[in-house]
Motif scaffolding. Sequence first.
Motif, short mmCIF file in Angstrom:
data_model
loop_
_atom_site.label_atom_id
_atom_site.label_comp_id
_atom_site.label_asym_id
_atom_site.label_seq_id
_atom_site.Cartn_x
_atom_site.Cartn_y
_atom_site.Cartn_z
N GLU A 4 1.87 -5.95 -7.69
CA GLU A 4 0.54 -6.65 -7.63
C GLU A 4 0.87 -8.16 -8.39
N VAL A 5 0.24 -9.12 -7.39
CA VAL A 5 0.14 -10.40 -7.82
C VAL A 5 -1.12 -11.10 -8.25
N ILE A 6 -1.34 -11.44 -9.33
CA ILE A 6 -2.66 -12.09 -9.59
C ILE A 6 -2.71 -13.56 -9.54
N GLU A 7 -3.65 -13.99 -8.80
CA GLU A 7 -3.95 -15.52 -8.79
C GLU A 7 -5.26 -16.10 -9.29
N THR A 8 -5.30 -17.08 -10.12
CA THR A 8 -6.54 -17.64 -10.69
C THR A 8 -6.48 -19.13 -10.33
N PRO A 9 -7.31 -19.96 -10.53
CA PRO A 9 -7.32 -21.32 -10.35
C PRO A 9 -6.07 -21.81 -11.27
N TYR A 10 -5.66 -21.21 -12.16
CA TYR A 10 -4.57 -21.91 -13.13
C TYR A 10 -3.29 -21.29 -13.25
N ILE A 11 -3.22 -19.93 -12.97
CA ILE A 11 -1.83 -19.34 -12.98
C ILE A 11 -1.63 -18.33 -11.82
N SER A 12 -0.46 -17.98 -11.66
CA SER A 12 -0.08 -16.70 -10.69
C SER A 12 0.74 -15.88 -11.56
N MET A 13 0.55 -14.48 -11.67
CA MET A 13 1.57 -13.78 -12.34
C MET A 13 1.84 -12.45 -11.59
N PHE A 14 3.04 -11.93 -12.22
CA PHE A 14 3.29 -10.57 -11.66
C PHE A 14 4.43 -10.12 -12.73
N ILE A 15 4.53 -8.88 -12.49
CA ILE A 15 5.67 -8.03 -13.24
C ILE A 15 6.61 -7.58 -12.43
N GLU A 16 8.09 -8.05 -12.76
CA GLU A 16 8.94 -7.50 -11.58
C GLU A 16 10.25 -7.13 -12.78
N GLU A 17 10.66 -5.85 -12.45
CA GLU A 17 11.74 -5.25 -13.32
C GLU A 17 11.57 -5.62 -14.63
N GLY A 18 10.41 -5.32 -15.31
CA GLY A 18 10.01 -5.06 -16.61
C GLY A 18 9.76 -6.36 -17.33
N ILE A 19 9.72 -7.55 -16.55
CA ILE A 19 9.44 -8.90 -17.05
C ILE A 19 8.24 -9.51 -16.55
N LEU A 20 7.26 -9.96 -17.34
CA LEU A 20 6.02 -10.75 -16.97
C LEU A 20 6.40 -12.06 -16.25
N HIS A 21 5.97 -12.56 -15.35
CA HIS A 21 6.42 -13.84 -14.65
C HIS A 21 5.04 -14.58 -14.65
N VAL A 22 5.07 -15.69 -15.39
CA VAL A 22 3.67 -16.45 -15.39
C VAL A 22 4.05 -17.79 -14.83
N TYR A 23 3.42 -18.21 -13.53
CA TYR A 23 3.64 -19.62 -12.99
C TYR A 23 2.23 -20.48 -13.16
N TYR A 24 2.21 -21.55 -14.01
CA TYR A 24 1.16 -22.25 -14.20
C TYR A 24 0.83 -23.19 -13.17
N LYS A 25 -0.15 -23.30 -12.44
CA LYS A 25 -0.47 -24.38 -11.41
C LYS A 25 -0.77 -25.57 -12.00
N ARG A 26 -0.96 -26.54 -11.27
CA ARG A 26 -1.05 -27.96 -11.36
C ARG A 26 -2.29 -28.04 -12.38
N ILE A 27 -1.83 -28.46 -13.65
CA ILE A 27 -3.24 -28.74 -14.81
C ILE A 27 -2.79 -29.95 -15.32
#
Length: 131
Positions: free
Chosen positions: A9-32
């Motif tokens: 699952e990939v979660i998208e908000t106005p500020y971030i997108s995040m997902f878990i891949e191979e036991g690691i949480l990935h958080v990508y901040y959008k343009r803020i």
Amino acid sequence: MGKFKNVSEVIETPYISMFIEEGILHVYYKRIENMDLDIAKECVLTRKEFTNNRVYPCLINVIQMKSSTKEARDFFATEGNEGISASALIVNSSAFKMMANFYIMVNRPKNPTRLFTDKASALEWLEQFKK
């Protein structure tokens, strides 16, 4: 989602997108333009809901973030770090590298935190923090 391995699952908000891949949480901040305390709290709440309050090592890509307030940095270093066993911050500019180093030295996050300029090195470092 097809380009990620083992991502359910990939979660998208106005500020971030995040997902878990191979036991690691990935958080990508959008343009803020300026990360303030309210945005920081919203991002952390979203993360905690997404992970069901489970603890993960976290890859945090802050390349698109322009700046943050002292209150936001203080929050991320303390309460905002709950549920994260280690943080690998991805940066790509010398200005942001300075700001991130300042965050690590002054705010002193309560979990192991390191700066990286490439994702592969960051993921390799985070492997040791997986449960």
